[in-house]
Design a protein around this motif. Structure first.
Motif, mmCIF file in Angstrom:
data_model
loop_
_atom_site.group_PDB
_atom_site.id
_atom_site.type_symbol
_atom_site.label_atom_id
_atom_site.label_comp_id
_atom_site.label_asym_id
_atom_site.label_seq_id
_atom_site.Cartn_x
_atom_site.Cartn_y
_atom_site.Cartn_z
ATOM 1 N N ASN A 145 -3.434 3.485 -3.086
ATOM 2 C CA ASN A 145 -2.790 2.214 -2.745
ATOM 3 C C ASN A 145 -2.483 2.100 -1.256
ATOM 4 O OD1 ASN A 145 -2.821 1.391 -5.396
ATOM 5 N ND2 ASN A 145 -0.824 2.281 -5.855
ATOM 6 N N TRP B 130 -1.800 -17.127 -10.363
ATOM 7 C CA TRP B 130 -0.380 -16.904 -10.058
ATOM 8 C C TRP B 130 0.425 -18.194 -10.290
ATOM 9 C CZ3 TRP B 130 2.962 -13.051 -8.615
ATOM 10 C CH2 TRP B 130 4.146 -13.427 -7.976
ATOM 11 N N TRP C 101 3.321 -15.501 -3.336
ATOM 12 C CA TRP C 101 2.031 -14.851 -3.644
ATOM 13 C C TRP C 101 1.592 -13.945 -2.501
ATOM 14 C CZ3 TRP C 101 -2.928 -15.476 -1.378
ATOM 15 C CH2 TRP C 101 -3.966 -14.816 -2.065
ATOM 16 N N GLU C 102 1.232 -12.717 -2.827
ATOM 17 C CA GLU C 102 0.753 -11.745 -1.853
ATOM 18 C C GLU C 102 -0.458 -11.021 -2.429
ATOM 19 O OE1 GLU C 102 1.684 -11.155 1.183
ATOM 20 O OE2 GLU C 102 3.484 -12.416 1.294
ATOM 21 N N SER D 61 -1.610 -7.202 -3.095
ATOM 22 C CA SER D 61 -1.018 -5.859 -3.139
ATOM 23 C C SER D 61 -1.874 -4.864 -2.375
ATOM 24 C CB SER D 61 -0.856 -5.400 -4.589
ATOM 25 O OG SER D 61 -2.127 -5.142 -5.160
ATOM 26 N N GLN D 62 -1.277 -3.718 -2.075
ATOM 27 C CA GLN D 62 -2.005 -2.672 -1.363
ATOM 28 C C GLN D 62 -3.220 -2.196 -2.163
ATOM 29 O OE1 GLN D 62 -1.801 -1.657 1.598
ATOM 30 N NE2 GLN D 62 0.232 -2.112 2.365
ATOM 31 N N SER D 63 -3.070 -2.058 -3.476
ATOM 32 C CA SER D 63 -4.199 -1.594 -4.297
ATOM 33 C C SER D 63 -5.311 -2.641 -4.295
ATOM 34 C CB SER D 63 -3.737 -1.308 -5.727
ATOM 35 O OG SER D 63 -3.155 -2.448 -6.317
ATOM 36 N N GLU D 64 -4.935 -3.927 -4.323
ATOM 37 C CA GLU D 64 -5.940 -4.991 -4.270
ATOM 38 C C GLU D 64 -6.638 -5.008 -2.905
ATOM 39 O OE1 GLU D 64 -3.943 -8.245 -7.356
ATOM 40 O OE2 GLU D 64 -3.316 -8.188 -5.252
ATOM 41 N N ARG D 65 -5.881 -4.779 -1.847
ATOM 42 C CA ARG D 65 -6.478 -4.713 -0.507
ATOM 43 C C ARG D 65 -7.499 -3.585 -0.430
ATOM 44 N NH1 ARG D 65 -2.115 -5.982 4.252
ATOM 45 N NH2 ARG D 65 -1.084 -7.760 3.296
#
Length: 586
Positions: free
Chosen positions: A58, A561, A571-572, A574-578
């Protein structure tokens, strides 16, 4: 009564001053002991947590070195570092007397460019370097000046040096710009204009002369050209640690061509066109750039897609994802409002419509007012090696490639129309002509010039200080006492690690501000690019992110969302999605 009162007042005043006079030695002793015992200390952080971030899917690799949240918790200066590309030559101390006796000196020297009036600053630098290193290795000193050195300068440096001394005169043609140019109204006007615009040293002709000399003619001086290595020394610098091995020898053994202690960002107004011209030189000469180039350039074309223009100021992954979130919200709002204004039975609630309209206005107002100039889809990140300290192979700067680069810059007249320093020129040359593995970070050398300094923590591997027979003991007694009270060697009891502490008998100032942790430092970038775990997918040099695919995913994510009653403002990505999105490359 009046006489008695005056006598009493006189006695009181006499006793008061007597007490002060008698107390002065005690006050001085207390202050000096306080100074001796006031050391620069690390935070002693449990770095097992940082190690876990390295293997955490992540956490983007870039964030380990550039995220303020991570670097404030785990300062760069306290991180251990060793890679296949580079490592310090010695953690802690060697026996310098044994080192100097078993190894022959190389063809190398200290080189100082100074005026006669700078003798006091020269002596301070010599005292520090002789005490910390040269008393054992006795390398020669070379002094250069554009006018002859006087007898006072010569006699005072001879009192300090443990090696031989040579004095050199700089040829007037190499120091001054050509007469027809230097005496022209154009030359004087552009130089004075730099001063009017507040460019540091911009209106000082002598500074332009010095930077031009260091960039082109320095290496060809009769006293320098036959050296294998040189160590550049400035007046008024200070060394904080003992250096108990021969850095020239280690550079040669490890195939290193350039060594530095500090890497920071340049002032943009001093080099507005240097990077553009360097890019032109690269293209015209078809230079295949090595991995070092990433230390000095922002790759501004690491993505490819229909909407590239909306990411024109992006320099790295953090910038990219910030823009992606902003642009996705903007595109969603624009689409919804356009549909609302068309013949559509489903109207948007006025409250949401107002929010979306506001979001569009804010997006327009947040667009960059100026665009970072880029050349061949790159921009200069302003990083450079601070050349007031450099240990370098003279072969690098006397090579045909470097000579061609210098002539190209000279022909552009940039050495006077702008205020180029020799530091960014040396650095960009290293970026073009050297691999990262050929450059060495002398992280174990404590050094300070002006207000900027680097000072390592002491390694557990310490040895007692034993002076050389050739040491001339020109260091002041109080300074010798201060240096003998070394900082406590570092061993972190939390993880039984030395935090990468590399220093030998270092004594850092108690108020030391480590340049590695400053916002203007490029040390974190150096460590990142040389890290064994530096991932190719995030290096952004051989891959381009699939912008169309990523934007499509982001818009669908935002719509899901909102359909699930999420607030658009919250809405952001996430680190894992990045991390997953950054793997979508073309």
């Amino acid at each position: 009564m009046i006489i008695l009162f005056r006598i009493r007042r006189w006695l009181f005043k006499y006793i008061y001053h007597l007490i002060i006079i008698l107390s002065l030695p005690l006050i001085s002793l207390f202050s000096y002991n306080h100074l001796l015992n006031n050391h620069y200390h690390p935070k002693l952080i449990n770095y097992t947590t940082l190690n876990q971030l390295y293997i955490n899917n992540n956490t983007l690799f870039d964030n380990l070195f550039h995220s303020n949240k991570i670097t404030s918790k785990f300062p760069i200066s306290e991180r251990s570092f060793s890679s296949l590309n580079d490592d310090v030559f010695q953690y802690g101390c060697r026996d310098p007397i044994m080192e100097s006796s078993k190894n022959k000196r190389l063809n190398a020297a200290f080189v100082v460019l100074a005026r006669n009036t700078e003798i006091d600053g020269v002596i301070l630098s010599m005292r520090s370097l002789e005490r910390r290193f040269n008393q054992w290795f006795n390398y020669p000193w070379i002094f250069l000046n554009d006018e002859p050195f006087n007898d006072e300068f010569k006699s005072r440096v001879e009192e300090v040096s443990s090696g031989e001394i040579n004095f050199g005169l700089i040829n007037s043609l190499n120091w001054h710009f050509p007469n027809n140019l230097e005496n022209s109204p154009f030359f004087n006007e552009v130089v004075e204009n730099q001063g009017d615009r507040g460019i540091m040293y911009g209106n000082m002709k002598s500074y332009h002369n010095m930077c031009r000399f260091y960039s082109g003619f320095f290496f060809e001086h009769p006293l320098i050209k036959d050296l294998e290595f040189y160590w550049r020394v400035e007046p008024d610098v200070e060394f904080y640690c003992d250096l108990t091995y021969d850095p020239f020898l280690e550079m040669k053994k490890n195939n290193k061509k350039y060594g530095f202690t500090i890497t920071i960002k340049e002032l943009i107004n001093t080099v507005p066109n240097l990077f553009k011209l360097t890019n032109k030189f690269i293209i015209e000469n078809n230079i295949k750039l090595p991995d070092t180039w990433s230390l000095f350039s922002n790759n501004m074309k690491f993505f490819k897609g229909e909407n590239e223009i909306n990411y024109k100021d992006v320099k790295n992954l953090d910038d990219f994802f910030r823009n992606l979130i902003k642009n996705t919200k903007y595109n969603y709002a624009k689409n919804v409002i356009n549909n609302n204004n068309s013949d559509n039975d489903k109207q948007i609630p006025s409250k949401l419509l107002s929010k979306l309209n506001k979001l569009i206005i804010n997006h327009s107002n947040s667009l960059p007012k100026s665009i970072n100039e880029k050349f061949n889809d790159e921009s200069y990140n302003l990083c450079h090696f601070w050349s007031n300290f450099e240990i370098a192979s003279n072969e690098l700067f006397t090579s045909p490639q470097y000579k061609a680069y210098y002539k190209f810059l000279e022909d552009s007249n940039g050495f006077f129309t702008e205020r180029w320093g020799d530091a960014p020129i040396h650095s960009l040359a290293a970026g073009m002509f050297l691999n990262l593995s050929e450059i060495h970070y002398f992280r174990d050398i404590g050094y300070k010039h002006s207000t900027i300094g680097h000072c390592p923590y002491n390694s557990p591997n310490q040895l007692p200080y034993i002076p050389s027979d050739k040491f001339k003991h020109q260091v002041l007694p109080q300074d010798e006492i201060y240096m003998s009270e070394i900082d406590p060697p570092i061993k972190n009891p939390l993880i039984n690690s030395n935090l990468g502490a590399s220093g030998c008998r270092c004594r850092c100032p108690s108020d030391h501000r480590e340049v590695e942790n400053s916002g203007g430092s490029c040390s974190s970038l150096w460590l990142k690019l040389n890290d064994n775990n530096f991932p190719n997918s995030n290096s952004l040099t051989n891959h381009q992110l699939n912008l169309d695919l990523i934007e499509n995913w982001a818009l669908n994510s935002l719509m899901d969302w909102i359909n699930n009653n999420g607030n658009i403002d919250d809405w952001e990505i996430s680190q894992s999605e990045r991390d997953l999105l950054s793997k979508n490359v073309i």
